[in-house]
Design an enzyme around this catalytic site. Structure first.
Site, PDB file in Angstrom:
ATOM      1  N   ASP A   1      42.578  61.077 111.558  1.00  0.00           N
ATOM      2  CA  ASP A   1      43.069  59.720 111.291  1.00  0.00           C
ATOM      3  C   ASP A   1      42.810  59.321 109.837  1.00  0.00           C
ATOM      4  OD1 ASP A   1      40.265  59.165 111.424  1.00  0.00           O
ATOM      5  OD2 ASP A   1      40.466  58.974 113.607  1.00  0.00           O
TER       6      ASP A   1
ATOM      7  N   ASP B   1      38.900  60.737 119.026  1.00  0.00           N
ATOM      8  CA  ASP B   1      39.931  60.966 120.055  1.00  0.00           C
ATOM      9  C   ASP B   1      40.534  62.366 119.957  1.00  0.00           C
ATOM     10  OD1 ASP B   1      41.481  60.770 117.796  1.00  0.00           O
ATOM     11  OD2 ASP B   1      42.838  59.225 118.558  1.00  0.00           O
TER      12      ASP B   1
ATOM     13  N   ASP C   1      38.697  63.574 112.010  1.00  0.00           N
ATOM     14  CA  ASP C   1      38.833  62.591 113.093  1.00  0.00           C
ATOM     15  C   ASP C   1      37.620  61.667 113.099  1.00  0.00           C
ATOM     16  OD1 ASP C   1      39.306  61.205 115.414  1.00  0.00           O
ATOM     17  OD2 ASP C   1      38.636  62.841 116.728  1.00  0.00           O
TER      18      ASP C   1
ATOM     19  N   ASP D   1      55.130  61.053 102.807  1.00  0.00           N
ATOM     20  CA  ASP D   1      56.177  61.926 103.317  1.00  0.00           C
ATOM     21  C   ASP D   1      57.334  61.025 103.740  1.00  0.00           C
ATOM     22  OD1 ASP D   1      57.358  64.333 104.427  1.00  0.00           O
ATOM     23  OD2 ASP D   1      55.293  65.030 104.724  1.00  0.00           O
TER      24      ASP D   1
ATOM     25  N   HIS E   1      52.029  72.777 106.060  1.00  0.00           N
ATOM     26  CA  HIS E   1      51.830  72.641 107.501  1.00  0.00           C
ATOM     27  C   HIS E   1      52.873  73.428 108.303  1.00  0.00           C
ATOM     28  CE1 HIS E   1      54.952  69.906 106.378  1.00  0.00           C
ATOM     29  NE2 HIS E   1      55.265  69.699 107.651  1.00  0.00           N
ATOM     30  N   ASP E   2      53.844  74.046 107.637  1.00  0.00           N
ATOM     31  CA  ASP E   2      54.890  74.828 108.321  1.00  0.00           C
ATOM     32  C   ASP E   2      54.704  76.332 108.151  1.00  0.00           C
ATOM     33  OD1 ASP E   2      56.206  72.465 109.033  1.00  0.00           O
ATOM     34  OD2 ASP E   2      57.531  72.526 107.283  1.00  0.00           O
TER      35      ASP E   2
ATOM     36  N   GLU F   1      61.924  68.594  99.616  1.00  0.00           N
ATOM     37  CA  GLU F   1      61.819  69.837 100.388  1.00  0.00           C
ATOM     38  C   GLU F   1      63.234  70.330 100.680  1.00  0.00           C
ATOM     39  OE1 GLU F   1      60.197  71.680 104.575  1.00  0.00           O
ATOM     40  OE2 GLU F   1      61.432  69.890 104.479  1.00  0.00           O
TER      41      GLU F   1
ATOM     42  N   ASP G   1      61.408  65.092 103.067  1.00  0.00           N
ATOM     43  CA  ASP G   1      61.626  66.106 104.097  1.00  0.00           C
ATOM     44  C   ASP G   1      63.097  66.548 104.150  1.00  0.00           C
ATOM     45  OD1 ASP G   1      60.143  67.302 106.489  1.00  0.00           O
ATOM     46  OD2 ASP G   1      61.894  66.470 107.500  1.00  0.00           O
TER      47      ASP G   1
HETATM   48  O1  TEU Z   1      60.530  71.336 107.666  1.00  0.00           O
HETATM   49  C1  TEU Z   1      61.774  71.899 107.428  1.00  0.00           C
HETATM   50  C2  TEU Z   1      61.955  73.269 107.957  1.00  0.00           C
HETATM   51  O2  TEU Z   1      62.755  74.008 107.453  1.00  0.00           O
HETATM   52  C3  TEU Z   1      61.253  73.570 109.259  1.00  0.00           C
HETATM   53  O3  TEU Z   1      62.268  73.662 110.211  1.00  0.00           O
HETATM   54  C4  TEU Z   1      60.482  74.800 109.477  1.00  0.00           C
HETATM   55  O4  TEU Z   1      59.209  74.384 109.848  1.00  0.00           O
HETATM   56  C5  TEU Z   1      60.399  75.856 108.418  1.00  0.00           C
HETATM   57  O5  TEU Z   1      61.614  76.531 108.374  1.00  0.00           O
HETATM   58  C6  TEU Z   1      59.292  76.864 108.705  1.00  0.00           C
HETATM   59  O6  TEU Z   1      59.484  77.504 109.920  1.00  0.00           O
HETATM   60  C7  TEU Z   1      60.373  69.954 107.632  1.00  0.00           C
HETATM   61  C8  TEU Z   1      58.925  69.607 107.954  1.00  0.00           C
HETATM   62  O7  TEU Z   1      58.096  70.109 106.957  1.00  0.00           O
HETATM   63  C9  TEU Z   1      58.601  70.114 109.322  1.00  0.00           C
HETATM   64  O8  TEU Z   1      57.262  69.954 109.657  1.00  0.00           O
HETATM   65  C10 TEU Z   1      59.470  69.365 110.291  1.00  0.00           C
HETATM   66  O9  TEU Z   1      59.288  69.874 111.588  1.00  0.00           O
HETATM   67  C11 TEU Z   1      60.950  69.455 109.937  1.00  0.00           C
HETATM   68  O10 TEU Z   1      61.207  69.277 108.544  1.00  0.00           O
HETATM   69  C12 TEU Z   1      61.700  68.365 110.655  1.00  0.00           C
HETATM   70  O11 TEU Z   1      61.334  67.110 110.139  1.00  0.00           O
END
Ligand code: TEU
Length: 570
Positions: free
Chosen positions: A29, A25, A21, A98, A341-342, A269, A206
Site C-alpha cells: 500500500d 492485509d 504492506d 501510470d 512488472h511484466d 509504453e 500504458d
Molecule cells: O502491458 C502491455 C503488454 O504488452 C502486456 O500485454 C504484456 O504484459 C507484455 O507483452 C509482456 O508479456 C501493459 C502493462 O504494463 C501490463 O501490466 C498490463 O497488463 C497491460 O498493459 C494492460 O493494461
C-alpha cells in the site's frame, strides 16, 4: 526548449501491490511506500514511477481502472497519496503516475453508460461492432474480427443487451476506449491535468501505441489478423499498433496537457514500436513524448510464434540495442530497462541466478544497461538481484496473463500443460510480482499478514537489510552505478559505439564525449574471457572506474560475469 533533466536521471518503478504492506492485509500500500522511502533515497534514484493505485476491480492488478481520480482503498486514500507525493518531493525526488487510457475497467462509469444502450451518449466512447455478416450474434466465430485478446480468448465480448460486441485487446474487463471520439480525448486530458495540478511530475503511458486503430473507411469494419498454426485466434496488431492517428493524438495531448508546464517526464509504453516510429515519437521538435519503452530486447528469446521460447543469443541482444542506440543517436532518446512488472527477473533471464554467480551477474547486467545512452529504469528488487520464482503448477500463478492463456492453450488448443508451464515459468509476469524482500523475518518483512503472492523462498539470503549491511552487495553496486551517471557526463551524453558485435560471450562498447572516452565490457559467461580489442594495450592502462569482482581484469581478461568500466582522456 525545456531542460531535458531526465537524461541525467534514473527512474525506479514501484509495483505497490508487492512493495511494502503497512496495514497487514497481504497487499502492499501507499503507507508502505512512504515507510520505505529511505531505501530509495539511499539508492540515489531521481524519479519514482508508481504502477496504478486507482480504484479498480483488480482484474489486471490495477491496469483496469474504474475511477481515474482516486485511490483504491486497497492502497490507501487520496490523502495518503498527497502525503507520499510531499514526502517524495521533500527528498528532492519526482513521482510519475501510470496512465492507463487505452482501456478502462468495464466497471468504469463511462463504460457502464456505454453498454447501457445503443443510443447512450457514451456509446461511441468504446468500440462497439455488430456480429460478422451472415453469422448468429453471440455464437463462436461471429466476432467482428478474428483477433485474440492478450489474456486469452477473442478480443470481442458479446453484450446480450444490445446484441453487439465491444473490443478489448486485453481482458473482457478492460474495454478499449475509442480515441476517435474527441470527447474521450478531452476527458483523458482533463484527468491528466488534474493529477499534474495535484503535483505529480509526469506519466508512464500504458500501451499508448494502441490508442489509434485502423478503421476501414468504406464499411467501418476492422480487418482480420494473422494466425499462427494451431492458434485459436489471430494477431490483429497490424490494425492497432502505431495506428494512423497515434502521433496526432500524442501531439494533441502534449498541447492540451503538458505545454507550459516544466520539468515533467513522459514515457510511452509501446509494444512492437519500430526505431523509425520511436524517433518520431521522441523527437523534441514534434512535442509528443520524451521517450518510449520498446520491446525488441525483451522479445529476443521468443520464437516466431510468441508462445514459444528460443535460446537467447548475446549477438542478437547486442544487435538490438545497437539498432536502438544508433537509431536515436541524433534525434530522440532511449529508455533502458531489463525489468518491469511484466518481465521475468533479469538475473534469471540474462544472467545466472545460481548461488555462485547471482551477485556478479546481477551487477554485470546493471553495468551494461546503465552505461548505454538513455534513461535507465530500475524495477523494485532488481537492485537486490531478486530472481524468478520456482513455480510448480498453474495454481502457483495469480496473473491473468498466465491463467487466461493457459486455459486457452490447454483447453481450446490442446497443447500440453507442461509445455505451457515451461514458458510461463521462464517468462510469466508473476516472477516480477513476488513481494519485495526487505529482511529475513517471515514473509521477508513485506507483510505481517499473508502475502497475496508467495514470497520467493530465497529471501533469507536475498534481502534489502542484508544487502545494505554488505558493501559488496548488488544494492551498493547499483548505488555506485547510479552515482556514476550523476557525476560522469560521458555516461549521459557520450556517443555510443558497439565493439565485438560477433562475440557471443562479451558485451563491449565505448561512449565518447569530447576528450573523455569510456570503455564498458560485460562478460556474459561463467568463465574467463579476454576482450580482443584493437587498442587493448591503451585500454588496459586506463583508469578503472568500476568493476564488480574483487580483482581487476588483468590485460582485459574478465573473470566470470565480470563487468568493467574504464575511462581515458585525450
Ligand atoms: O502491458 C502491455 C503488454 O504488452 C502486456 O500485454 C504484456 O504484459 C507484455 O507483452 C509482456 O508479456 C501493459 C502493462 O504494463 C501490463 O501490466 C498490463 O497488463 C497491460 O498493459 C494492460 O493494461
Amino acid at each position: 526548449m525545456t531542460d531535458q533533466w531526465w537524461k541525467r536521471a534514473v527512474v525506479y518503478q514501484i509495483y505497490p501491490r508487492s512493495f511494502a504492506d503497512a496495514d497487514g492485509d497481504g497487499v502492499g500500500d501507499l503507507r508502505g511506500v512512504i515507510d520505505r522511502l529511505d531505501h530509495l533515497a539511499e539508492l540515489g534514484v531521481d524519479v519514482l514511477w508508481l504502477s496504478p493505485t486507482y480504484p479498480s476491480p483488480q482484474a489486471d492488478n490495477g491496469y483496469d481502472i474504474s475511477d481515474y481520480q482516486g485511490v483504491d482503498p486497497l492502497f490507501g486514500t487520496l490523502e495518503t497519496f498527497d502525503e507520499l507525493l510531499a514526502a517524495v518531493h521533500a527528498r528532492g525526488l519526482k513521482l510519475i503516475m501510470d496512465l492507463v487510457v487505452n482501456h478502462t475497467s468495464d466497471e468504469h462509469p463511462w463504460f457502464v453508460a456505454s453498454r447501457a444502450g445503443a443510443d447512450n451518449p457514451r456509446r461511441d466512447w468504446y468500440w462497439w461492432r455488430p456480429a460478422r455478416a451472415g453469422t448468429a450474434p453471440g455464437t463462436p466465430g461471429a466476432e467482428p474480427t478474428d483477433w485474440g485478446a492478450a489474456f486469452g480468448g477473442p478480443a470481442w465480448e458479446f453484450d446480450e443487451k444490445t446484441g453487439e460486441y465491444y473490443l478489448h485487446l486485453f481482458s473482457a474487463k478492460q474495454p478499449d476506449l475509442n480515441w476517435e471520439n474527441p470527447e474521450v480525448r478531452e476527458a483523458v486530458y482533463a484527468v491528466m491535468r488534474w493529477w499534474l495540478d495535484r503535483g505529480v511530475d509526469g506519466f508512464r503511458m500504458d500501451v499508448i501505441n494502441m490508442i489509434s486503430k485502423t478503421v476501414n473507411p468504406e464499411d467501418g469494419a476492422l480487418p482480420d489478423g494473422r494466425r499462427q498454426a494451431g492458434a485459436a485466434y489471430a494477431d490483429g496488431s497490424a490494425s492497432y499498433l502505431c495506428g494512423p492517428r497515434n502521433h496526432e493524438f500524442l501531439h494533441e495531448m502534449h498541447e492540451q496537457v503538458f505545454a507550459g508546464r516544466d520539468a515533467l517526464l513522459t514515457v510511452g509504453e509501446m509494444p512492437g514500436v519500430t526505431v523509425d516510429e520511436a524517433r518520431l515519437f521522441t523527437d523534441p521538435a514534434r512535442a509528443e513524448v520524451d521517450m518510449v519503452f520498446q520491446f525488441d530486447h525483451v522479445w529476443a528469446d521468443r520464437g516466431p510464434d510468441p508462445r514459444t521460447l528460443v535460446p537467447l543469443r548475446l549477438t542478437r541482444l547486442k544487435a538490438i540495442f545497437n539498432r536502438w542506440q544508433t537509431g536515436l543517436a541524433e534525434v530522440g532518446w532511449n529508455s533502458l530497462y531489463w525489468n518491469n512488472h511484466d518481465q521475468p527477473r533479469a538475473v534469471s533471464r540474462y544472467g545466472d541466478d545460481g548461488p555462485r554467480h547471482r551477485v556478479a551477474s546481477a551487477k554485470m547486467l546493471g553495468t551494461v544497461l546503465h552505461l548505454h545512452r538513455g534513461t535507465p529504469y530500475v524495477y523494485q528488487g532488481e537492485e537486490l538481484g531478486m530472481t524468478n520464482f520456482p513455480f510448480r503448477t498453474i495454481d502457483d500463478f495469480r496473473d491473468i496473463e498466465a491463467l487466461g492463456p493457459y486455459a486457452q492453450a490447454v483447453e481450446q488448443e490442446g497443447r500440453s500443460p507442461e509445455d505451457v508451464l515451461t514458458v510461463l515459468r521462464a517468462r510469466g509476469r508473476d516472477n516480477a510480482r513476488t513481494p519485495m524482500q526487505w529482511d529475513a523475518s517471515p514473509h521477508a518483512g513485506f507483510t505481517a499478514g499473508t502475502p497475496w503472492l508467495a514470497v520467493n523462498p530465497n529471501y533469507p539470503q536475498v534481502n534489502a537489510a542484508a544487502e545494505r549491511a554488505d558493501p559488496d552487495s548488488v544494492f551498493h553496486y547499483y548505488r555506485r552505478l547510479i552515482e556514476l551517471r550523476h557525476t560522469e557526463p560521458a555516461v549521459v551524453d557520450g556517443d555510443f559505439t558497439l565493439l565485438l558485435p560477433d562475440d557471443e560471450r562479451l558485451y563491449a562498447f565505448t561512449r565518447r564525449l569530447g576528450a573523455t572516452e569510456l570503455l564498458v565490457i560485460g562478460n556474459f559467461t561463467g568463465g574467463f574471457v579476454r576482450a580482443e580489442l584493437p587498442d587493448a594495450a591503451a585500454w588496459s592502462s586506463a583508469e578503472l572506474l568500476l568493476t564488480n569482482l574483487a580483482t581487476a581484469p588483468d590485460d582485459l581478461t574478465l573473470g566470470p560475469w565480470q563487468a568493467a568500466v574504464y575511462r581515458r582522456r585525450g
